[in-house]
Design an enzyme around this catalytic site. Structure first.
Site, PDB file in Angstrom:
ATOM      1  N   ASN A   1       0.768  -1.041   0.026  1.00  0.00           N
ATOM      2  CA  ASN A   1      -0.123  -0.036  -0.060  1.00  0.00           C
ATOM      3  C   ASN A   1       1.000   1.183  -0.121  1.00  0.00           C
ATOM      4  OD1 ASN A   1      -1.756   2.081   0.660  1.00  0.00           O
ATOM      5  ND2 ASN A   1      -2.637   1.092   2.249  1.00  0.00           N
TER       6      ASN A   1
ATOM      7  N   ARG B   1      -2.509  -2.218  -3.398  1.00  0.00           N
ATOM      8  CA  ARG B   1      -3.936  -1.600  -3.199  1.00  0.00           C
ATOM      9  C   ARG B   1      -3.781  -0.217  -4.029  1.00  0.00           C
ATOM     10  NH1 ARG B   1      -5.106   2.866   1.157  1.00  0.00           N
ATOM     11  NH2 ARG B   1      -7.428   3.375   0.737  1.00  0.00           N
TER      12      ARG B   1
ATOM     13  N   HIS C   1     -12.930   2.670   0.521  1.00  0.00           N
ATOM     14  CA  HIS C   1     -12.861   1.654   1.207  1.00  0.00           C
ATOM     15  C   HIS C   1     -13.659   0.252   0.835  1.00  0.00           C
ATOM     16  CE1 HIS C   1     -12.791   4.474   4.922  1.00  0.00           C
ATOM     17  NE2 HIS C   1     -11.664   4.221   4.663  1.00  0.00           N
TER      18      HIS C   1
ATOM     19  N   LEU D   1     -15.277   2.017  10.354  1.00  0.00           N
ATOM     20  CA  LEU D   1     -15.166   3.286  11.167  1.00  0.00           C
ATOM     21  C   LEU D   1     -13.591   3.211  11.487  1.00  0.00           C
ATOM     22  CD1 LEU D   1     -18.190   3.204  13.149  1.00  0.00           C
ATOM     23  CD2 LEU D   1     -17.719   4.211  11.053  1.00  0.00           C
ATOM     24  N   GLY D   2     -12.578   3.869  10.765  1.00  0.00           N
ATOM     25  CA  GLY D   2     -11.208   3.836  11.349  1.00  0.00           C
ATOM     26  C   GLY D   2     -10.848   5.355  11.417  1.00  0.00           C
TER      27      GLY D   2
ATOM     28  N   ARG E   1     -11.719  14.661   8.786  1.00  0.00           N
ATOM     29  CA  ARG E   1     -12.590  15.112   7.462  1.00  0.00           C
ATOM     30  C   ARG E   1     -13.620  15.499   8.067  1.00  0.00           C
ATOM     31  NH1 ARG E   1     -10.875  10.135   4.418  1.00  0.00           N
ATOM     32  NH2 ARG E   1      -8.999  10.683   3.517  1.00  0.00           N
TER      33      ARG E   1
ATOM     34  N   ASP F   1      -7.978  11.407  17.480  1.00  0.00           N
ATOM     35  CA  ASP F   1      -8.075   9.815  17.903  1.00  0.00           C
ATOM     36  C   ASP F   1      -9.317   9.657  18.919  1.00  0.00           C
ATOM     37  OD1 ASP F   1      -5.706   7.609  18.065  1.00  0.00           O
ATOM     38  OD2 ASP F   1      -7.347   7.725  19.661  1.00  0.00           O
TER      39      ASP F   1
ATOM     40  N   ARG G   1     -10.172   7.102  20.445  1.00  0.00           N
ATOM     41  CA  ARG G   1      -9.728   6.474  22.065  1.00  0.00           C
ATOM     42  C   ARG G   1      -9.404   7.480  22.652  1.00  0.00           C
ATOM     43  NH1 ARG G   1      -5.974   1.712  21.667  1.00  0.00           N
ATOM     44  NH2 ARG G   1      -5.015   3.003  19.894  1.00  0.00           N
TER      45      ARG G   1
ATOM     46  N   GLY H   1     -15.180   0.781  15.219  1.00  0.00           N
ATOM     47  CA  GLY H   1     -15.979  -0.232  15.053  1.00  0.00           C
ATOM     48  C   GLY H   1     -15.802  -1.395  15.589  1.00  0.00           C
ATOM     49  N   GLU H   2     -14.532  -1.857  15.728  1.00  0.00           N
ATOM     50  CA  GLU H   2     -14.043  -3.137  16.550  1.00  0.00           C
ATOM     51  C   GLU H   2     -13.646  -2.797  17.970  1.00  0.00           C
ATOM     52  OE1 GLU H   2     -10.746  -4.576  14.248  1.00  0.00           O
ATOM     53  OE2 GLU H   2     -11.958  -3.897  12.035  1.00  0.00           O
TER      54      GLU H   2
ATOM     55  N   GLU I   1      -8.062  -5.669   5.000  1.00  0.00           N
ATOM     56  CA  GLU I   1      -8.021  -5.541   3.309  1.00  0.00           C
ATOM     57  C   GLU I   1      -6.885  -6.173   2.832  1.00  0.00           C
ATOM     58  OE1 GLU I   1      -9.114  -1.008   2.962  1.00  0.00           O
ATOM     59  OE2 GLU I   1      -8.613  -1.185   5.174  1.00  0.00           O
TER      60      GLU I   1
HETATM   61  P1  ADP Z   1      -7.150   3.461   9.734  1.00  0.00           P
HETATM   62  O1  ADP Z   1      -8.401   3.888   9.098  1.00  0.00           O
HETATM   63  O2  ADP Z   1      -5.960   4.580   9.756  1.00  0.00           O
HETATM   64  O3  ADP Z   1      -6.747   1.816   9.418  1.00  0.00           O
HETATM   65  P2  ADP Z   1      -8.010   2.145  12.172  1.00  0.00           P
HETATM   66  O4  ADP Z   1      -8.909   1.225  11.635  1.00  0.00           O
HETATM   67  O5  ADP Z   1      -6.874   1.519  12.986  1.00  0.00           O
HETATM   68  O6  ADP Z   1      -7.475   3.385  11.384  1.00  0.00           O
HETATM   69  O7  ADP Z   1      -8.747   3.200  13.449  1.00  0.00           O
HETATM   70  C1  ADP Z   1      -8.267   4.207  14.040  1.00  0.00           C
HETATM   71  C2  ADP Z   1      -9.448   4.718  14.915  1.00  0.00           C
HETATM   72  O8  ADP Z   1      -9.702   3.857  15.906  1.00  0.00           O
HETATM   73  C3  ADP Z   1      -8.689   5.914  15.904  1.00  0.00           C
HETATM   74  O9  ADP Z   1      -9.837   7.037  16.093  1.00  0.00           O
HETATM   75  C4  ADP Z   1      -8.515   5.050  17.193  1.00  0.00           C
HETATM   76  O10 ADP Z   1      -8.660   6.136  18.555  1.00  0.00           O
HETATM   77  C5  ADP Z   1      -9.887   4.066  17.078  1.00  0.00           C
HETATM   78  N1  ADP Z   1      -9.683   3.146  18.230  1.00  0.00           N
HETATM   79  C6  ADP Z   1      -8.760   2.265  18.175  1.00  0.00           C
HETATM   80  N2  ADP Z   1      -8.899   1.573  19.647  1.00  0.00           N
HETATM   81  C7  ADP Z   1     -10.069   2.107  20.274  1.00  0.00           C
HETATM   82  C8  ADP Z   1     -10.770   1.923  21.335  1.00  0.00           C
HETATM   83  N3  ADP Z   1     -10.244   0.929  22.078  1.00  0.00           N
HETATM   84  N4  ADP Z   1     -11.886   2.608  21.738  1.00  0.00           N
HETATM   85  C9  ADP Z   1     -12.066   3.537  20.833  1.00  0.00           C
HETATM   86  N5  ADP Z   1     -11.296   3.997  19.792  1.00  0.00           N
HETATM   87  C10 ADP Z   1     -10.389   3.041  19.315  1.00  0.00           C
END
Ligand code: ADP
Length: 412
Positions: free
Chosen positions: A7, A99, A189, A218-219, A250, A292, A294, A343-344, A396
């Site tokens: 990628n 990718r 995506h 949701l990343g 964004r 972020d 988290r 999401g995870e 992915e």
């Molecule tokens: P990318 O889109 O760059 O691949 P990821 O899928 O890793 O990113 O998602 C990053 C997002 O997930 C960030 O906003 C991060 O804070 C959030 N995240 C990761 N772990 C947690 C958690 N335990 N609680 C809340 N958000 C989280």
């Protein structure tokens, strides 16, 4: 077959080395052997390499361009003390999967690289001026290093959404802009949404045409897709990844008249406003703290920061509105599937999004919801919920490796 998945961005390269085969795909046992990323290519770069099951190795050194970055990756893979299972040297890499961000209307599926395909990706540069050139550099670098004999495949972020009907992909602007410049919604995506839909049907053992679900990626970037009969019929990202949900940096949807208004009021150029909407809006812009999720949740919980709370609320509210509109667009769905870092891993966001969907017959089982973190897969709706709520971790890179393998397998 060992497949190197690449990628390539304008100043970064991410890779995974994945072992896959027909048997492994069928049994879901194909696996990542090693992975890593190189950031700040073009200057003093940061390199992170990791063999599966080991601690990551980090180093800093100048890396001139994508080709030099790929050289560094391959040097690490071939090094004596790297010891990747089943990989002694470069001869043990059997194909490369890339990718590629934009395939325009030309590519509705993954393809093996040849000169014609390279021309097609080049034609799409206009639509993704930042991304496609970097992807092309990556493909050319791999071709230079491995030679044309090593098969390479390209997997497009836009391809899965090519099944959207025109009523979903056209903007209500004069039609000539679509005809002349191909201005339309493409969606991104796609590899992630397709992987989630594939996992869903594997888990539930149903045929592709029975997959009627809403998928949420949701990343840092966020998008939602309406998948009906196994096909994407709508998605929230549009001509660019800026449209749709609130994301890390964004804005997602907004009134386009705001752009000119800000230009006038702030003396900014359109380019500067575009940059602001992409890089300093979303969760970051609303909270003034971080992109972020988290960190934002920790801030809202620990110090009760009002704007951190507001950012989370707006993020979840936008998603809920999209779910409602996709339930209407699809005339109902069997499941809402959560994926990506947020999401995870965030039961809180899943709860805020899902709890006010009760009018649709959605019922959350909070115990199950809060038990689902750290990449676990599972259902978190009650047994009597009309629509299932589910977490399916995305992958992915695995889909890129599988597509690459399948294309080679079909062609031999
Ligand atoms: P990318 O889109 O760059 O691949 P990821 O899928 O890793 O990113 O998602 C990053 C997002 O997930 C960030 O906003 C991060 O804070 C959030 N995240 C990761 N772990 C947690 C958690 N335990 N609680 C809340 N958000 C989280």
């Amino acid at each position: 077959m060992n497949i190197l998945v690449l990628n390539c961005g304008s100043s970064s390269l991410k890779f995974q080395l994945i072992s896959t085969s027909l048997e492994q795909i069928k049994s879901g046992t194909d696996r990542m052997l090693a992975k890593g990323h190189i950031e700040r290519i073009g200057g003093a770069a940061l390199l992170t390499f990791q063999t599966a099951g080991r601690e990551p190795e980090r180093l800093a050194r100048p890396v001139r361009d994508i080709k030099a970055a790929l050289d560094a990756v391959l040097e690490w893979i071939g090094a004596e003390n790297t010891s990747i299972d089943g990989v002694g040297g470069l001869n043990d890499i059997h194909a490369v999967g890339h990718r590629v961000v934009h395939g325009g209307e030309k590519f509705s599926r993954s393809v093996l690289v040849d000169d014609d395909v390279m021309r097609g990706i080049t034609e799409c540069i206009d639509l993704a001026p930042l991304h496609n050139p970097a992807n092309i550099h990556g493909i050319n670098a791999a071709r230079t290093i491995f030679g044309k004999a090593l098969p390479q495949a390209v997997v497009f972020d836009t391809a899965f959404h090519q099944t959207m009907p025109d009523k979903a992909f056209l903007y209500a602007i004069p039609y000539q802009f679509y005809r002349r410049h191909k201005i339309r919604r493409y969606g991104f995506h796609g590899t992630s949404h397709r992987y989630i839909a594939y996992q869903y049907r594997t888990i539930h053992q149903i045929p592709r045409e029975n997959v009627n679900i809403i998928t949420l990626h949701l990343g840092n970037g966020c998008s939602i897709a309406a998948i009906k009969g196994g096909n994407s019929i709508d998605t929230s990202m549009g001509f660019t990844p800026l449209e749709g949900l609130v994301m890390g940096t964004r804005s997602g949807d907004l009134d386009p008249a705001i752009v000119e208004f800000i230009c006038d009021k702030e003396g900014m150029t359109v380019h500067e406003v575009d940059n602001m909407l992409n890089k300093s809006s979303g969760l970051l812009g609303l909270s003034g703290l971080t992109h972020d999720m988290r960190e934002l949740i920790a801030e809202a919980e620990d110090s009760g920061d009002r704007r951190a709370r507001l950012a989370i609320e707006i993020f979840c509210y936008r998603i809920r509105k999209y779910i409602g509109s996709y339930l209407a667009a699809m005339n109902g769905a069997d499941a809402i599937v959560f994926s990506g870092g947020i999401g995870e891993n965030s039961p809180l966001c899943r709860s805020v999004i899902s709890n006010e969907l009760s009018w649709f017959g959605v019922k959350v089982n909070e115990e199950k919801n809060f038990a689902l973190t750290g990449g676990a897969e599972g259902i978190f709706s009650s047994d009597d919920s009309k629509i299932k709520l589910e977490v399916i971790p995305t992958n992915e890179e695995l889909l890129i490796a599988r597509d690459t393998f399948r294309l080679i397998d079909e062609g031999t």
